[in-house]
Design a protein around this motif. Structure first.
Motif, mmCIF file in Angstrom:
data_model
loop_
_atom_site.group_PDB
_atom_site.id
_atom_site.type_symbol
_atom_site.label_atom_id
_atom_site.label_comp_id
_atom_site.label_asym_id
_atom_site.label_seq_id
_atom_site.Cartn_x
_atom_site.Cartn_y
_atom_site.Cartn_z
ATOM 1 N N VAL A 1 0.664 -1.182 -0.098
ATOM 2 C CA VAL A 1 -0.086 0.033 0.069
ATOM 3 C C VAL A 1 0.971 1.067 0.021
ATOM 4 C CG1 VAL A 1 -1.868 -1.246 1.155
ATOM 5 C CG2 VAL A 1 -0.223 0.191 2.601
ATOM 6 N N THR A 2 0.464 2.383 -0.462
ATOM 7 C CA THR A 2 1.086 3.748 -0.403
ATOM 8 C C THR A 2 0.874 3.983 0.907
ATOM 9 O OG1 THR A 2 0.714 3.892 -2.740
ATOM 10 C CG2 THR A 2 1.216 5.989 -1.509
ATOM 11 N N ASP B 1 8.260 11.686 1.808
ATOM 12 C CA ASP B 1 6.653 12.062 1.385
ATOM 13 C C ASP B 1 5.804 10.983 1.631
ATOM 14 O OD1 ASP B 1 7.342 14.639 1.385
ATOM 15 O OD2 ASP B 1 7.460 14.847 -0.539
ATOM 16 N N GLU B 2 6.198 9.954 0.917
ATOM 17 C CA GLU B 2 5.576 8.670 0.529
ATOM 18 C C GLU B 2 6.205 7.475 0.198
ATOM 19 O OE1 GLU B 2 2.612 9.887 -2.424
ATOM 20 O OE2 GLU B 2 3.313 8.273 -3.553
ATOM 21 N N GLU B 3 5.846 6.368 0.549
ATOM 22 C CA GLU B 3 6.637 5.065 0.129
ATOM 23 C C GLU B 3 5.519 4.000 0.198
ATOM 24 O OE1 GLU B 3 9.411 3.944 3.115
ATOM 25 O OE2 GLU B 3 8.061 4.642 4.775
ATOM 26 N N SER B 4 5.936 2.849 -0.230
ATOM 27 C CA SER B 4 5.054 1.751 -0.600
ATOM 28 C C SER B 4 5.683 0.663 0.329
ATOM 29 C CB SER B 4 5.225 1.116 -1.986
ATOM 30 O OG SER B 4 4.482 -0.065 -2.050
ATOM 31 N N LEU B 5 4.757 0.232 1.345
ATOM 32 C CA LEU B 5 5.038 -0.892 2.342
ATOM 33 C C LEU B 5 4.038 -1.975 2.322
ATOM 34 C CD1 LEU B 5 5.789 1.667 5.329
ATOM 35 C CD2 LEU B 5 7.488 0.191 4.010
ATOM 36 N N PRO B 6 4.546 -3.301 2.720
ATOM 37 C CA PRO B 6 3.964 -4.271 2.626
ATOM 38 C C PRO B 6 3.042 -4.546 3.918
ATOM 39 C CG PRO B 6 5.951 -5.012 3.400
ATOM 40 C CD PRO B 6 6.063 -3.490 3.224
ATOM 41 N N GLY B 7 1.968 -5.223 3.994
ATOM 42 C CA GLY B 7 1.227 -5.328 5.176
ATOM 43 C C GLY B 7 0.050 -5.963 4.867
ATOM 44 N N THR B 8 -0.987 -6.597 6.035
ATOM 45 C CA THR B 8 -2.108 -6.994 5.581
ATOM 46 C C THR B 8 -3.381 -6.250 6.349
ATOM 47 O OG1 THR B 8 -1.913 -8.684 7.569
ATOM 48 C CG2 THR B 8 -1.384 -9.510 5.320
ATOM 49 N N PRO C 1 -4.888 -4.314 -2.199
ATOM 50 C CA PRO C 1 -4.210 -3.658 -3.000
ATOM 51 C C PRO C 1 -4.651 -2.343 -3.590
ATOM 52 C CG PRO C 1 -4.390 -5.871 -3.529
ATOM 53 C CD PRO C 1 -5.353 -5.340 -2.703
ATOM 54 N N GLY C 2 -3.618 -1.105 -3.717
ATOM 55 C CA GLY C 2 -3.943 -0.096 -4.277
ATOM 56 C C GLY C 2 -4.507 0.817 -3.172
ATOM 57 N N GLU C 3 -4.723 0.548 -1.964
ATOM 58 C CA GLU C 3 -5.311 1.529 -1.122
ATOM 59 C C GLU C 3 -4.190 2.568 -0.872
ATOM 60 O OE1 GLU C 3 -8.914 0.230 1.091
ATOM 61 O OE2 GLU C 3 -7.200 -1.192 1.883
ATOM 62 N N THR C 4 -4.287 3.575 -0.195
ATOM 63 C CA THR C 4 -3.383 4.612 0.269
ATOM 64 C C THR C 4 -4.024 4.846 1.985
ATOM 65 O OG1 THR C 4 -3.173 5.862 -1.625
ATOM 66 C CG2 THR C 4 -2.557 7.114 0.183
ATOM 67 N N LEU C 5 -2.810 4.731 2.612
ATOM 68 C CA LEU C 5 -2.650 5.017 4.034
ATOM 69 C C LEU C 5 -2.209 6.111 4.232
ATOM 70 C CD1 LEU C 5 -2.030 2.377 6.631
ATOM 71 C CD2 LEU C 5 -1.040 4.616 7.131
ATOM 72 N N GLU C 6 -2.673 7.368 4.940
ATOM 73 C CA GLU C 6 -2.335 8.480 5.352
ATOM 74 C C GLU C 6 -1.808 8.646 6.795
ATOM 75 O OE1 GLU C 6 -3.357 11.747 2.392
ATOM 76 O OE2 GLU C 6 -5.047 10.494 2.829
ATOM 77 N N VAL C 7 -0.729 9.176 7.306
ATOM 78 C CA VAL C 7 -0.460 9.344 8.804
ATOM 79 C C VAL C 7 -0.573 10.942 8.807
ATOM 80 C CG1 VAL C 7 1.330 9.104 10.489
ATOM 81 C CG2 VAL C 7 1.010 7.392 8.719
ATOM 82 N N LEU C 8 -1.499 11.439 9.716
ATOM 83 C CA LEU C 8 -1.609 12.911 9.782
ATOM 84 C C LEU C 8 -1.586 13.228 11.328
ATOM 85 C CD1 LEU C 8 -3.962 12.053 7.835
ATOM 86 C CD2 LEU C 8 -4.227 14.364 7.807
ATOM 87 N N PRO C 9 -0.057 13.661 11.864
ATOM 88 C CA PRO C 9 -0.136 14.136 13.302
ATOM 89 C C PRO C 9 -1.065 15.210 13.435
ATOM 90 C CG PRO C 9 1.812 14.721 12.052
ATOM 91 C CD PRO C 9 0.731 13.851 10.850
ATOM 92 N N PRO C 10 -1.276 15.473 14.965
ATOM 93 C CA PRO C 10 -2.192 16.733 14.983
ATOM 94 C C PRO C 10 -1.477 18.097 14.726
ATOM 95 C CG PRO C 10 -1.525 15.501 17.267
ATOM 96 C CD PRO C 10 -0.959 14.853 15.906
ATOM 97 N N PHE C 11 -2.207 18.753 14.136
ATOM 98 C CA PHE C 11 -1.794 20.109 13.695
ATOM 99 C C PHE C 11 -1.820 21.252 14.767
ATOM 100 C CE2 PHE C 11 -2.528 17.484 9.970
ATOM 101 C CZ PHE C 11 -1.795 17.733 9.024
ATOM 102 N N ALA C 12 -0.798 22.201 14.606
ATOM 103 C CA ALA C 12 -1.010 23.410 15.547
ATOM 104 C C ALA C 12 -1.547 24.511 14.649
ATOM 105 C CB ALA C 12 0.154 23.736 16.003
#
Length: 84
Positions: free
Chosen positions: A9-10, A24-31, A71-82
Motif C-alpha cells: 500500500v502507499t 513524503d510517501e513510500e510503498s510498504l507491505p502489510g495485511t 491492493p491499491g489503497e492509500t494509508l495516510e499518517v496525519l499528526p495533530p496540527f497546531a
C-alpha cells in the motif's frame, strides 16, 4: 485457512510524520493497518512517537489498526496540527 497475503500500500506522511520518516510517501507491505505501521516504524524508528498521537486514514477514512488492507489503497499518517 491461511492468513491473507501481504499487499503493498502507499503510505503518505504529513507534517511531523514526514519529518520523522524523511520521505513524503513510500510503498510498504502489510495485511492490516497495524502491520503497515509496524513496517513504517521498522524503516523509520523516529515515527514511533508520532504514531502514538497521529490519525491514520485509509483512502480518506479514519481506520482502526485491525482494518484489513487491499491492493491499491492509500494509508495516510496525519499528526495533530497546531495553529488557529
Amino acid at each position: 485457512m491461511s492468513a491473507p497475503a501481504a499487499v503493498d500500500v502507499t503510505v503518505r506522511y504529513w507534517a511531523g510524520a514526514r519529518a520523522a520518516a524523511g520521505v513524503d510517501e513510500e510503498s510498504l507491505p502489510g495485511t492490516t493497518v497495524a502491520a503497515v505501521l509496524d513496517a513504517a516504524v521498522t524503516a523509520h524508528p523516529a515515527l514511533a512517537p508520532v504514531l502514538e498521537v497521529a490519525s491514520v486514514l485509509v483512502d480518506g477514512v479514519v481506520a482502526e489498526p485491525a482494518r484489513t488492507l487491499a491492493p491499491g489503497e492509500t494509508l495516510e499518517v496525519l499528526p495533530p496540527f497546531a495553529g488557529g
